[in-house]
Design an enzyme around this catalytic site. Structure first.
Site, mmCIF file in Angstrom:
data_model
loop_
_atom_site.group_PDB
_atom_site.id
_atom_site.type_symbol
_atom_site.label_atom_id
_atom_site.label_comp_id
_atom_site.label_asym_id
_atom_site.label_seq_id
_atom_site.Cartn_x
_atom_site.Cartn_y
_atom_site.Cartn_z
ATOM 1 N N ASP A 131 0.834 -1.204 0.000
ATOM 2 C CA ASP A 131 0.000 0.000 0.000
ATOM 3 C C ASP A 131 0.867 1.251 0.000
ATOM 4 O O ASP A 131 0.593 2.225 -0.714
ATOM 5 C CB ASP A 131 -0.918 -0.012 1.225
ATOM 6 C CG ASP A 131 -1.751 1.251 1.335
ATOM 7 O OD1 ASP A 131 -2.647 1.452 0.503
ATOM 8 O OD2 ASP A 131 -1.489 2.055 2.260
ATOM 9 N N GLU A 164 -1.792 -5.181 -4.030
ATOM 10 C CA GLU A 164 -0.883 -4.471 -3.127
ATOM 11 C C GLU A 164 0.199 -5.409 -2.602
ATOM 12 O O GLU A 164 1.375 -5.034 -2.515
ATOM 13 C CB GLU A 164 -1.663 -3.866 -1.969
ATOM 14 C CG GLU A 164 -2.565 -2.714 -2.372
ATOM 15 C CD GLU A 164 -3.296 -2.095 -1.197
ATOM 16 O OE1 GLU A 164 -3.719 -0.925 -1.317
ATOM 17 O OE2 GLU A 164 -3.457 -2.770 -0.157
#
Length: 238
Positions: A50, A122
């Site tokens: 992320d 991610e």
């Protein structure tokens, strides 16, 4: 964990889509492993991925839009870094076929669940960084998001052509558009995709050709939106 032949082929295709061949395939497998499948899963990878994604997209936007303010850049990033976009990207890459899911998630369609697909994307960015360093992960993100950043139209609050078309159709209570690959030729940098955008009940279909499916879809969405605005002029927000 040694993947079966079907999974092994899916993992190979994922690496081709990422543009990164893993020295440690175990990292890629963990990035694609949901918590329902194993205690050794991708949750901690997501945390790192992320951050990599947010930084890289921020830098891409910073370079692409030198005159925009911090707030404007933040809004653009929010429209690119979210579950919906990540899930769409994962579906384009057929990530669902490579996921390692528990029995319950498999039965309930977890392989196509937006949250699971977004988390896997991610996690893969993190896996690339663990495998080859931050610069390699940054290059992967840049490659995957280059078309979306290029398609951003700030006049539409940073939304790309497909999103603008979808929201316009929803506001008019029409069905969502359907995109189809009509023709595909070549491979790699020589690949060409002819894609159609079908507005269904409205009776409008247009096609566009580009070097990637997503780029062709964006072009057809732009043409479809132009047609829609002529037929159903949308009121501009004050």
């Amino acid at each position: 964990m040694k993947p079966n032949p079907i999974k092994a082929r899916a993992l190979q295709q994922i690496q081709q889509q990422l543009g990164h061949t893993f020295a440690s395939t175990a990292l890629l497998i963990q990035a694609l492993t949901h918590r329902s499948h194993s205690a050794k899963n991708n949750e901690r990878f997501e945390f790192v991925g992320d951050s990599i994604l947010n930084y890289t997209i921020a830098k891409m936007l910073f370079d692409a839009f030198p005159k925009l303010s911090e707030g404007e850049l933040s809004r653009l990033r929010a429209n690119l870094v979210n579950e919906s976009v990540l899930a769409e990207l994962a579906r384009e890459m057929n990530v669902g076929e490579a996921l390692f899911l528990g029995t319950g998630e498999l039965k309930s369609g977890g392989f196509d669940r937006a949250s699971i697909l977004a988390d896997a994307m991610e996690a893969m960015f993190a896996a690339v960084s663990f495998d080859a360093g931050f610069a390699a992960a940054e290059q992967v993100v840049c490659r995957l998001f280059a078309g979306r950043v290029k398609a951003v139209d700030f006049k539409n609050q940073g939304k790309d052509n497909k999103t603008v078309l979808q929201e316009a159709l929803q506001s008019l209570r029409f069905a969502l558009p359907k995109y189809r690959i009509e023709k595909q030729t070549g491979e790699g940098t020589d690949a060409r995709f002819e894609v159609s955008c079908d507005l269904g009940e409205l009776g409008f279909i247009c096609t566009a050709e580009a070097g990637s499916r997503k780029a062709a879809e964006q072009e057809t969405a732009k043409e479809a939106m132009a047609w829609l605005q002529q037929k159903y002029p949308l009121k501009k927000k004050k």
